[in-house]
Design a protein around this motif. Structure first.
Motif, PDB file in Angstrom:
ATOM      1  N   ILE A 179     -23.604  48.754   3.443  1.00 32.01           N
ATOM      2  CA  ILE A 179     -23.933  48.282   4.790  1.00 32.01           C
ATOM      3  C   ILE A 179     -25.032  49.149   5.407  1.00 32.01           C
ATOM      4  CG2 ILE A 179     -23.029  48.094   7.148  1.00 32.01           C
ATOM      5  CD1 ILE A 179     -20.372  47.162   5.910  1.00 32.01           C
ATOM      6  N   ALA A 180     -24.923  50.471   5.228  1.00 29.53           N
ATOM      7  CA  ALA A 180     -25.941  51.375   5.773  1.00 29.53           C
ATOM      8  C   ALA A 180     -27.305  51.105   5.145  1.00 29.53           C
ATOM      9  CB  ALA A 180     -25.521  52.833   5.546  1.00 29.53           C
ATOM     10  N   ILE A 219     -20.047  41.091   9.226  1.00 30.74           N
ATOM     11  CA  ILE A 219     -19.208  41.748   8.216  1.00 30.74           C
ATOM     12  C   ILE A 219     -18.480  42.934   8.838  1.00 30.74           C
ATOM     13  CG2 ILE A 219     -19.293  43.191   6.143  1.00 30.74           C
ATOM     14  CD1 ILE A 219     -21.228  41.277   4.920  1.00 30.74           C
ATOM     15  N   GLU A 220     -19.183  43.704   9.666  1.00 33.52           N
ATOM     16  CA  GLU A 220     -18.546  44.848  10.322  1.00 33.52           C
ATOM     17  C   GLU A 220     -17.413  44.397  11.242  1.00 33.52           C
ATOM     18  OE1 GLU A 220     -21.863  48.352  10.601  1.00 33.52           O
ATOM     19  OE2 GLU A 220     -22.126  46.674  11.998  1.00 33.52           O
ATOM     20  N   VAL A 237     -18.153  44.502  -0.694  1.00 30.02           N
ATOM     21  CA  VAL A 237     -19.379  43.888  -0.209  1.00 30.02           C
ATOM     22  C   VAL A 237     -20.316  43.701  -1.395  1.00 30.02           C
ATOM     23  CG1 VAL A 237     -21.417  44.193   1.258  1.00 30.02           C
ATOM     24  CG2 VAL A 237     -19.162  44.865   2.098  1.00 30.02           C
ATOM     25  N   ASP A 238     -20.739  42.472  -1.629  1.00 32.08           N
ATOM     26  CA  ASP A 238     -21.596  42.142  -2.773  1.00 32.08           C
ATOM     27  C   ASP A 238     -22.801  41.356  -2.259  1.00 32.08           C
ATOM     28  OD1 ASP A 238     -22.836  41.344  -5.079  1.00 32.08           O
ATOM     29  OD2 ASP A 238     -21.058  40.462  -6.013  1.00 32.08           O
ATOM     30  N   ILE A 239     -23.936  42.027  -2.164  1.00 36.46           N
ATOM     31  CA  ILE A 239     -25.144  41.422  -1.605  1.00 36.46           C
ATOM     32  C   ILE A 239     -25.669  40.288  -2.483  1.00 36.46           C
ATOM     33  CG2 ILE A 239     -27.485  41.883  -0.767  1.00 36.46           C
ATOM     34  CD1 ILE A 239     -25.218  43.159   0.848  1.00 36.46           C
ATOM     35  N   LYS A 299     -14.662  39.606  -3.008  1.00 37.05           N
ATOM     36  CA  LYS A 299     -16.063  39.909  -2.721  1.00 37.05           C
ATOM     37  C   LYS A 299     -16.494  39.213  -1.431  1.00 37.05           C
ATOM     38  CE  LYS A 299     -17.460  40.840  -7.459  1.00 37.05           C
ATOM     39  NZ  LYS A 299     -18.531  40.687  -8.466  1.00 37.05           N
ATOM     40  N   LEU A 300     -17.294  39.919  -0.646  1.00 40.65           N
ATOM     41  CA  LEU A 300     -17.699  39.418   0.666  1.00 40.65           C
ATOM     42  C   LEU A 300     -19.196  39.617   0.860  1.00 40.65           C
ATOM     43  CD1 LEU A 300     -16.831  38.368   3.522  1.00 40.65           C
ATOM     44  CD2 LEU A 300     -16.530  40.780   4.162  1.00 40.65           C
ATOM     45  N   ASN A 301     -19.850  38.595   1.365  1.00 41.35           N
ATOM     46  CA  ASN A 301     -21.263  38.681   1.754  1.00 41.35           C
ATOM     47  C   ASN A 301     -21.451  37.775   2.965  1.00 41.35           C
ATOM     48  OD1 ASN A 301     -23.915  39.516   1.684  1.00 41.35           O
ATOM     49  ND2 ASN A 301     -24.533  38.172   0.006  1.00 41.35           N
TER      50      ASN A 301
END
Length: 459
Positions: free
Chosen positions: A252-253, A272-273, A294-296, A183-185
């Motif tokens: 992301i959008a 992140i991009e 992606v985990d906000i 997971k990434l934020n």
């Protein structure tokens, strides 16, 4: 004097030889991958000055630091009014100057500052050592546990973050796991969300609450946010952000729309991009579709993170995170060394152990255990077996001779209890012929080998 029943402190464990063999499988696997990516090993003391640790993990983390009482009569110099108040928090600084380390990152930052003239930047290190937290023990959560950290300081390049994705993926696959998420934020995105809500000053309170989403659910998070100064209107704004769904590109959008008026939030999205672009350049775009998520809501409730943050979870076993980390642009600044950015991730070795154990993924027959037991028939045979044992050890074979000439059944039981795969039977006939009897303890089969053949087989 009455005998004391032995017991372990809560949240700690003993490790048997078999368990250590399995743990070393994890450690050695990780070390080999860390080194392949250019990281070198260091170690730091098990305890630090209390002032080194406090204020780095937030109020929640500071409460979980194990303090060490000063030696001698530690109460003698404590102010009388604090003793009478019976309030422990203001008393701590007077009776405790040291503490067990809470993690490996803050001691690493301290190390970098103290050794800044001796290291070349960027400095890439890994560290595998125990840490201690005064947490409530439960499955997968211990008070003493090992962390396996890999960090780089002195580089702002997001190439490092992309490589951590590759490191996580390769390490977990090599350990035998097949289904996991990285997971990434980005903390800048969380700062942007706090701006959009209109509570930038409550960014820490927001992240601490949101970070508990998996544990207490949305209702629990909302309750905690209200207690921390947020309003019902704020919660209404946060709800669609917290519940964001879809692919990574969809998320992301959506966040670009939500955070369009937040400079810091848009910067977090751009980072992140850029990480994703590096992963694609490595030829691993498949990871962005199947492994990276992606985990906000990911907040990693440690105050020192400033950029990308990671958390790893397995989907094969019900378990909390088995790894995590992120970028910490200003951590060394707390120790007087400004403008030195860093980023690192950690593997939770103890949780990984539990996962591998439950899934039966540890390799059978540890490489570090005794591979051959030589049966002891009598002292006369020792003149033949001791030089043989020396030659085997020189060839890298783990071998032992049973220390006394007891009944064969007892010696074979010893081999079984230690899971020794081979037993060598050497009697007068074997000594005279040079053909040694090797027994496979799993199959029961025996074969005759000369000394060179035996060494070659066991190597």
């Amino acid at each position: 004097m009455a005998s004391i029943k032995p017991s372990l402190a809560k949240g700690t464990r003993d490790f048997s030889p078999l368990e250590m063999d399995k743990r070393n499988f994890i450690f050695n696997t990780l070390k080999s991958i860390f080194r392949k990516f250019g990281y070198a090993e260091i170690q730091t003391p098990s305890f630090e000055n209390l002032s080194t640790l406090t204020g780095k993990y937030g109020d929640e983390g500071d409460k979980l630091i194990f303090k060490i009482l000063n030696s001698g009569d530690y109460l003698s110099k404590a102010p009388a009014d604090l003793l009478e108040s019976k309030s422990s928090n203001p008393l701590i600084s007077h009776i405790s100057e040291k503490a067990l380390r809470y993690d490996l990152t803050v001691p690493f930052a301290r190390y970098v500052v103290m050794h800044q003239n001796d290291i070349a930047l960027p400095f890439k290190r890994f560290q595998i050592q125990p840490v201690w937290r005064a947490d409530r023990p439960q499955r997968g959560r211990y008070r003493e546990f090992y962390q396996c950290d890999v960090d780089v300081v002195g580089s702002s390049s997001l190439l490092n973050e992309a490589e951590f994705i590759l490191i996580y993926n390769e390490a977990l696959l090599k350990l035998g796991l097949k289904d996991f998420n990285i997971k990434l934020n980005n903390r800048k995105i969380l700062s942007g969300i706090a701006e959009v809500v209109g509570k930038p000053e409550l960014i820490v309170d927001m992240t601490v609450a949101i970070d508990k989403l998996d544990k207490i659910g949305l209702d629990g998070v909302n309750k905690e946010l209200l207690e921390r100064g947020f309003t019902e209107a704020d919660l209404a704004t946060l709800k669609p952000i917290i519940e964001l769904q879809g692919s990574n590109l969809d998320k992301i959008a959506s966040m670009k729309t939500v955070l369009s008026d937040s400079t810091v939030g848009m910067q977090g999205i751009a980072e992140i991009e850029e990480v994703f672009a590096y992963v694609e350049k490595f030829g691993r775009a498949d990871l962005l579709e199947k492994v990276v998520e992606v985990d906000i809501t990911l907040a990693r409730g440690l105050n020192y993170y400033t950029g990308c943050i990671f958390e790893v979870k397995t989907n094969e076993v019900q378990m909390g995170s088995i790894g995590g980390g992120g970028r910490y642009d200003d951590l060394t600044g707390m120790f007087g060394l400004k403008d030195l950015t860093g980023v690192g991730v950690s593997f939770g070795a103890d949780r990984i152990y539990d996962v591998l154990e439950e899934l039966n993924l540890f390799p059978q027959g540890g490489s570090e255990r005794t591979k051959l037991l030589i049966v002891n028939f009598d002292s006369a045979i020792e003149d033949f077996t001791l030089p043989l044992m020396y030659r085997l050890r020189e060839a890298g074979v783990a071998v032992e001779l049973y220390p006394s000439a007891v009944k064969l059944k007892k010696q074979m039981s010893y081999a079984d209890s230690k899971a020794i795969p081979y037993v060598l039977l050497v009697g007068d006939e074997e000594v005279s012929s040079g053909q040694l009897s090797l027994k496979n303890m799993e199959t029961g089969e025996q074969e005759k080998l000369n000394m060179d053949e035996l060494i070659e087989k066991l190597k």
